[in-house]
Scaffold this motif. Structure first.
Motif, PDB file in Angstrom:
ATOM      1  N   LEU A 194       1.457   6.115  17.183  1.00 38.48           N
ATOM      2  CA  LEU A 194       1.603   5.230  16.058  1.00 38.48           C
ATOM      3  C   LEU A 194       0.147   4.529  15.631  1.00 38.48           C
ATOM      4  N   ILE A 195      -0.016   4.634  14.436  1.00 40.19           N
ATOM      5  CA  ILE A 195      -1.141   4.104  13.756  1.00 40.19           C
ATOM      6  C   ILE A 195      -0.768   3.080  12.867  1.00 40.19           C
ATOM      7  N   GLY A 196      -0.918   1.766  12.763  1.00 37.96           N
ATOM      8  CA  GLY A 196      -0.428   1.016  11.749  1.00 37.96           C
ATOM      9  C   GLY A 196      -1.478  -0.029  11.249  1.00 37.96           C
ATOM     10  N   HIS A 197      -1.457  -0.180  10.007  1.00 41.56           N
ATOM     11  CA  HIS A 197      -2.448  -1.140   9.293  1.00 41.56           C
ATOM     12  C   HIS A 197      -1.832  -2.359   8.849  1.00 41.56           C
ATOM     13  N   LEU A 229      -3.465  -0.532  16.368  1.00 37.06           N
ATOM     14  CA  LEU A 229      -3.102  -1.419  15.519  1.00 37.06           C
ATOM     15  C   LEU A 229      -4.439  -1.629  14.905  1.00 37.06           C
ATOM     16  N   LEU A 230      -4.407  -1.621  13.359  1.00 34.73           N
ATOM     17  CA  LEU A 230      -5.486  -2.062  12.590  1.00 34.73           C
ATOM     18  C   LEU A 230      -5.282  -2.964  11.970  1.00 34.73           C
ATOM     19  N   SER A 231      -5.850  -4.107  12.238  1.00 32.90           N
ATOM     20  CA  SER A 231      -5.819  -5.457  11.685  1.00 32.90           C
ATOM     21  C   SER A 231      -4.258  -5.716  11.513  1.00 32.90           C
ATOM     22  N   ALA A 232      -3.501  -5.609  12.727  1.00 32.64           N
ATOM     23  CA  ALA A 232      -1.805  -5.818  12.630  1.00 32.64           C
ATOM     24  C   ALA A 232      -1.954  -7.268  12.516  1.00 32.64           C
ATOM     25  N   HIS A 233      -0.980  -7.868  11.751  1.00 37.65           N
ATOM     26  CA  HIS A 233      -0.789  -9.342  11.826  1.00 37.65           C
ATOM     27  C   HIS A 233       0.320  -9.836  12.697  1.00 37.65           C
ATOM     28  N   MET A 281       1.060  -1.331   0.057  1.00 34.85           N
ATOM     29  CA  MET A 281      -0.131  -0.013  -0.062  1.00 34.85           C
ATOM     30  C   MET A 281       1.080   1.221   0.034  1.00 34.85           C
ATOM     31  N   ASN A 282       0.245   2.488   0.400  1.00 31.11           N
ATOM     32  CA  ASN A 282       0.988   3.573   0.213  1.00 31.11           C
ATOM     33  C   ASN A 282       0.401   4.484   1.059  1.00 31.11           C
ATOM     34  N   PHE A 283       1.038   5.877   1.131  1.00 33.53           N
ATOM     35  CA  PHE A 283       0.341   6.749   2.143  1.00 33.53           C
ATOM     36  C   PHE A 283      -0.994   7.597   1.621  1.00 33.53           C
ATOM     37  N   TYR A 284      -1.446   7.374   0.432  1.00 31.52           N
ATOM     38  CA  TYR A 284      -2.469   7.998  -0.102  1.00 31.52           C
ATOM     39  C   TYR A 284      -3.717   6.621  -0.424  1.00 31.52           C
ATOM     40  N   VAL A 285      -3.774   5.807   0.287  1.00 29.92           N
ATOM     41  CA  VAL A 285      -5.005   4.984   0.290  1.00 29.92           C
ATOM     42  C   VAL A 285      -4.932   4.353   1.554  1.00 29.92           C
ATOM     43  N   GLY A 286      -6.292   3.682   1.658  1.00 27.65           N
ATOM     44  CA  GLY A 286      -6.615   3.227   3.207  1.00 27.65           C
ATOM     45  C   GLY A 286      -6.518   4.158   4.052  1.00 27.65           C
ATOM     46  N   ALA A 287      -6.254   3.471   5.418  1.00 29.07           N
ATOM     47  CA  ALA A 287      -6.293   4.309   6.768  1.00 29.07           C
ATOM     48  C   ALA A 287      -5.528   5.525   6.791  1.00 29.07           C
ATOM     49  N   SER A 288      -4.384   5.393   5.989  1.00 30.57           N
ATOM     50  CA  SER A 288      -3.336   6.613   5.917  1.00 30.57           C
ATOM     51  C   SER A 288      -3.912   7.643   5.191  1.00 30.57           C
TER      52      SER A 288
END
Length: 286
Positions: A112-115, A137-141, A40-47
């Motif tokens: 920190l917010i991490g997907h 933690l957003l769906s952290a594996h 992914m990248n900074f301009y999609v999803g939760a970011s």
């Protein structure tokens, strides 16, 4: 009016970490780093969908690409970059470089917010930085040495060819051909032999790291996600600090159609655990 600034954080390989710095119009309450997921990248999803609401709370937000962004990309030459060729060590280093960027701007230690994979890396980052004020933690594996095999069993990565493709990747690396691209039957479909071996061997293990996490944590999952890959309860039990959990109904791994609910959950939680008002953000991170 809030300010948005395109930034490029330098790296030792010359591939900058492109990103967007969101700055509130008033006093800064704190800082937030957003870690994107695999490919992914900074301009999609939760970011992308979280920063506007975090700005409203007074947080400066840095959403940025690690060198492991996208799958394969080019920049200003034909040299490839992206998730298929970046190592775990580079991703860990990239998060350090992003933190240093915020420090150089005079900002406090960031929440920190991490997907997904970014969540796993955020756990490692928080363990390395005890001054982290909060961790989302957003769906952290789960990471660790079993993650790639576990993921393959669910149809990702090597799928039902895990043993075959693992052996082939090891053979190519041993023969000095680790930079050759391999095709995989499941997401994320392509990577070099060296990177596949790196993923097998070097992913941080969030269960092992949990006892080092003392800041407040929010661990959020979608109801459609397999517990084998996303160990919400196990992490919460082992974490040294307080952990709140949330499971979003009818929600997939990428939060399609429920981003408003995810945003409300995250911002309400951060507002409760980081109560410092504007002008009381604390000392810069070290």
């Amino acid at each position: 009016m809030a300010q948005l600034e395109l930034v490029a954080v330098p790296t030792p390989t010359g591939q900058p970490l492109d990103g967007l710095l969101y700055q509130p119009s008033g006093e800064v309450r704190g800082a937030v780093m957003l870690f994107h997921g695999n490919a992914m990248n900074f301009y999609v999803g939760a970011s992308r969908f979280l920063p506007p609401s975090l700005l409203d709370l007074g947080f400066t937000c840095l959403a940025y690409n690690r060198r492991a962004h996208g799958t394969l990309a080019t920049r200003n030459s034909r040299a490839p970059e992206g998730n298929a060729i970046a190592t775990v060590a580079q991703s860990i280093e990239d998060n350090e470089l992003a933190r240093n960027f915020l420090h150089d701007r005079g900002l406090p230690a960031p929440a920190l917010i991490g997907h997904s994979n970014g969540g796993m890396l955020a756990v490692r980052h928080a363990a390395d930085h005890p001054d982290t004020p909060a961790l989302v933690l957003l769906s952290a594996h789960r990471g660790g040495k079993s993650m790639i095999e576990r993921g393959s069993r669910t149809g990702l990565l090597a799928g039902d060819r895990f043993d075959e493709l693992s052996a082939e990747a090891r053979r190519l690396v041993a023969a000095g051909r680790g930079d050759e691209l391999m095709l995989f039957p499941g997401w994320w479909h392509v990577m070099t032999a060296r990177v596949f071996c790196d993923q097998l061997d070097n992913l941080p293990d969030i269960i092992e790291l949990a006892p080092r996490i003392r800041c407040p944590v929010l661990y959020l999952l979608g109801s459609q996600e397999p517990a084998e890959l996303y160990p919400l309860q196990e992490f919460a039990q082992r974490c040294a600090g307080p952990v709140d959990t949330a499971v979003i109904a009818d929600c997939d791994h990428f939060y399609n159609g429920v981003d408003t609910q995810v945003t409300a959950t995250v911002t309400e939680w951060l507002d409760s655990v980081m109560p410092a008002r504007p002008g009381r953000a604390g000392p810069p991170c070290r």
